[in-house]
Write an enzyme that holds these catalytic residues in place. Structure first.
Site, short mmCIF file in Angstrom:
data_model
loop_
_atom_site.label_atom_id
_atom_site.label_comp_id
_atom_site.label_asym_id
_atom_site.label_seq_id
_atom_site.Cartn_x
_atom_site.Cartn_y
_atom_site.Cartn_z
CG ASN A 84 -1.84 -1.21 1.23
OD1 ASN A 84 -2.14 -1.77 0.17
ND2 ASN A 84 -2.26 -1.63 2.40
CG HIS A 88 3.88 -1.68 -4.77
ND1 HIS A 88 2.74 -2.44 -4.77
CD2 HIS A 88 4.88 -2.51 -5.17
CE1 HIS A 88 3.03 -3.69 -5.14
NE2 HIS A 88 4.31 -3.75 -5.38
#
Length: 226
Positions: free
Chosen positions: A88, A105
């Protein structure tokens, strides 16, 4: 010495705080094809669209709060060494109190230079065309887009190799390289997989908890105390 719990989290844990995911149904993310807003090619075609898209996501973060699952994971630090490895890009784990979070990410509240991927800065406002780094390069969201390398994956692998307990929450286990991280946990390490619709796993050391993130972490805490 405290045991080391490693937690892999995906979109399912943030969904309960009201953050939408693009993998739920139609493949669209807030009405956009993900390749338009989450790829280097999309950024090259229409940088203004991409910057505005992440500006909206950044604003949305101000309207959501960590849920009980985030808080339960933070509370585990009272009794364990805990490292969270998350797919997330929100900061809900940190806001809940978790102190060791690896973002695979990237992070919504950070930006970086297109000319130097290591020139990363905290950022909470709107980013526009013409906002430049000190060296004169355009600034972009600090997000790992499709087709880009995942710079934190080596650190994540090292963390998983030292796990005494591995927990997986709210992820389809379909996105690589993140989906392969569980394979790096030691053979004796128990694995708890929390998801209302878990992916099939042919692995007898995986303990399935077929519940939402908030209900599943409650069950996990009870199992760990037993």
């Amino acid at each position: 010495m405290k045991k080391h719990i490693v937690v892999l989290t995906g979109a399912g844990i943030s969904a309960e705080s009201g953050i939408k995911t693009f993998r739920d149904a139609d493949g669209l993310w807030e009405g956009h094809d993900v390749m338009e807003v989450a790829s280097p090619e999309g950024f090259a075609r229409n940088p203004e669209l991409v910057l505005n898209f992440y500006n909206e996501r950044r604003k949305q973060l101000k309207d959501v709060e960590p849920n009980q699952a985030h808080k339960d994971l933070a509370a585990l630090e009272n009794d364990y060494n805990v490292t969270i490895i998350t797919q997330n890009v929100d900061d809900l784990h940190e806001r809940a109190g978790s102190t060791a979070v690896v973002h695979l990410h990237g992070e919504l509240r950070k930006i970086r230079s297109v000319g130097n991927e290591n020139d990363i800065k905290d950022f909470t406002e709107d980013l526009s065309i013409g906002d430049l780094c000190a060296e004169g390069h355009q600034l972009r969201p600090h997000i790992v887009w499709f087709g880009e390398a995942v710079p934190m994956i080596e650190e994540a692998i090292e963390v998983c190799q030292k796990a005494d307990i591995l927990v997986i929450i709210g992820t389809s286990m379909q996105v690589y390289p993140a989906a392969g991280l569980m394979d790096y946990a030691p053979e004796a390490t128990p694995i708890y997989y929390i998801d209302p619709k878990p992916a099939y796993m042919n692995n007898n050391r995986v303990h399935l908890i077929e519940k939402s993130a908030t209900q599943g972490t409650k069950t996990l805490l009870e199992l760990l105390k037993a």
